[in-house]
Design a protein around this motif. Structure first.
Motif, short mmCIF file in Angstrom:
data_model
loop_
_atom_site.label_atom_id
_atom_site.label_comp_id
_atom_site.label_asym_id
_atom_site.label_seq_id
_atom_site.Cartn_x
_atom_site.Cartn_y
_atom_site.Cartn_z
N ARG A 111 0.83 -1.22 0.00
CA ARG A 111 0.00 0.00 0.00
C ARG A 111 0.86 1.27 0.00
O ARG A 111 0.35 2.36 0.23
N ALA A 112 2.15 1.12 -0.28
CA ALA A 112 3.06 2.28 -0.20
C ALA A 112 2.62 3.42 -1.11
O ALA A 112 2.76 4.59 -0.75
N GLY A 113 2.11 3.10 -2.30
CA GLY A 113 1.72 4.13 -3.25
C GLY A 113 0.26 4.55 -3.16
O GLY A 113 -0.21 5.36 -3.97
N HIS A 114 -0.48 4.03 -2.17
CA HIS A 114 -1.89 4.38 -2.01
C HIS A 114 -2.04 5.68 -1.23
O HIS A 114 -1.26 5.98 -0.33
N TYR A 115 -3.09 6.43 -1.57
CA TYR A 115 -3.43 7.65 -0.85
C TYR A 115 -4.38 7.32 0.29
O TYR A 115 -5.04 6.27 0.29
#
Length: 373
Positions: free
Chosen positions: A260-264
């Motif tokens: 989920r590193a690139g999730h907002y």
């Protein structure tokens, strides 16, 4: 004999760091010599310095050839300039050692701390002492006492759970510990240093982090960016953008959110947002983590996700102070339980002892009401 650790954290004010490195060796050596002459001291001292810059050179120059002292500097291999390397590696002295560490500055710090054993945990081996602390504020009709003459000592490597009804002073106590509020009366001291003499912004940046129930993530940043933002703004000497990113990714992996590193934030569940908030606090490597009812806004399934992370931190002997209504969790995980009511500590002790055999009537009433809800 006993091991004593003095850990100097240097921030953006380099003048203080330079002054300390010039004065400390002379003060230290003079004091040690005097104690030896009086027959009060026989130990040889090991001075360990983790550095990624000029600190190593200054420390080596200050402590070299001092009687009863061994000075060792650890620096990240490839993380210092050629000039800085030569300044350290060419230092002469019978008591001087210079070591290159494979990794970054954090690895040097970890190595230095590990020499003294796990008892020192992730941060300083500090105590936080509250001495007759009170906090009052102006209510609608009269002054309200939120915390009333509280005295207590928090020890490092210990998890504390604070319980009590709404309005009992729990959250105010956390704000006082984090330097967000100053006591109206009394004193809070970190390793004998009163907070009124400390840089409170540095206290919140380096020493105490508070995780609140409403996450406070920046909606325009990804999970990774939220985790690393504060570290990037307060970057340490020699630390690169790649170092900070790697640390952020590692923390997200530790809390089960590497995917989920690139999730907002709007793409994350409540439990995931709270875990990102915990990783953000951990990224600054604070000595103390404070949680203000971290699961109160979550449903039971998501609550379990967050409590598992806190349980993992407790297993690493991270110093934590957790305001919570999760009775079973506090009983099973906390080392000490504090029950507050009316701004005072009514009862404290081993969680099982307090919950199974409360001594105070007010504690019994609170636990009975919680059991019936």
């Amino acid at each position: 004999g006993n091991t004593h650790v003095l850990e100097l954290w240097h921030g953006p004010t380099s003048a203080f760091k330079d002054m300390a490195l010039q004065c400390l060796p002379h003060f230290f050596s003079a004091s040690a010599s005097q104690l030896r002459e009086q027959g009060k001291l026989e130990n040889t001292f090991l001075i360990l310095v983790a550095t990624s810059g000029d600190t190593g050179k200054a420390a080596l120059e200050g402590f070299r050839d001092k009687e009863g002292v061994q000075i060792a500097v650890m620096y990240p291999d490839g993380g210092v300039s050629d000039i800085q390397y030569k300044q350290m590696a060419t230092q002469a002295g019978s008591n001087v050692m210079v070591w290159a560490v494979k990794g970054n500055f954090d690895d040097c710090q970890t190595g230095a701390k590990n020499v003294f054993g796990d008892e020192f945990g992730e941060g300083m081996n500090m105590t936080i002492e509250l001495r007759d602390v009170s906090y009052t504020y102006a209510g609608k009709y009269q002054r309200v006492t939120a915390v009333d003459t509280v005295s207590y000592t928090f020890q490092s490597g210990t998890m504390y759970s604070i319980m009590g009804a709404s309005g009992s002073g729990k959250s105010t106590l956390l704000s006082l510990l984090a330097g967000l509020k100053l006591p109206t009366e009394g004193e809070i001291a970190f390793d004998e240093q009163p907070t009124r003499f400390m840089d409170r912004s540095a206290l919140r940046r380096d020493t105490v982090s508070v995780i609140y129930q409403d996450f406070n993530l920046f909606p325009q940043y990804t999970a990774l960016e939220n985790v690393t933002l504060a570290r990037r703004l307060a970057r340490r000497d020699g630390e690169t953008e790649q170092d900070i990113r790697a640390r952020g990714l590692d923390l997200l992996d530790q809390i089960g959110l590497s995917d989920r590193a690139g999730h907002y934030p709007h793409q994350l569940s409540g439990g995931q947002k709270q875990r990102v908030a915990i990783a953000r606090a951990l990224c600054m490597e604070p000595d103390v983590l404070c949680f203000d009812e971290p699961t109160s806004a979550l449903d039971p399934e998501l609550t379990g996700e967050v409590l598992r992370v806190i349980r993992q931190l407790a297993g690493r002997r991270t110093t934590m102070i957790v305001v919570t209504h999760e009775m079973a969790f506090a009983r099973d995980v906390a080392d000490r339980l504090i029950f507050m009511d009316g701004g005072v500590i009514v009862e404290q002790g081993d969680p099982r002892q307090v919950m199974d055999h409360p001594r105070m009537e007010r504690t019994r009433q609170f636990l009975s009401r919680c059991a019936n809800t």
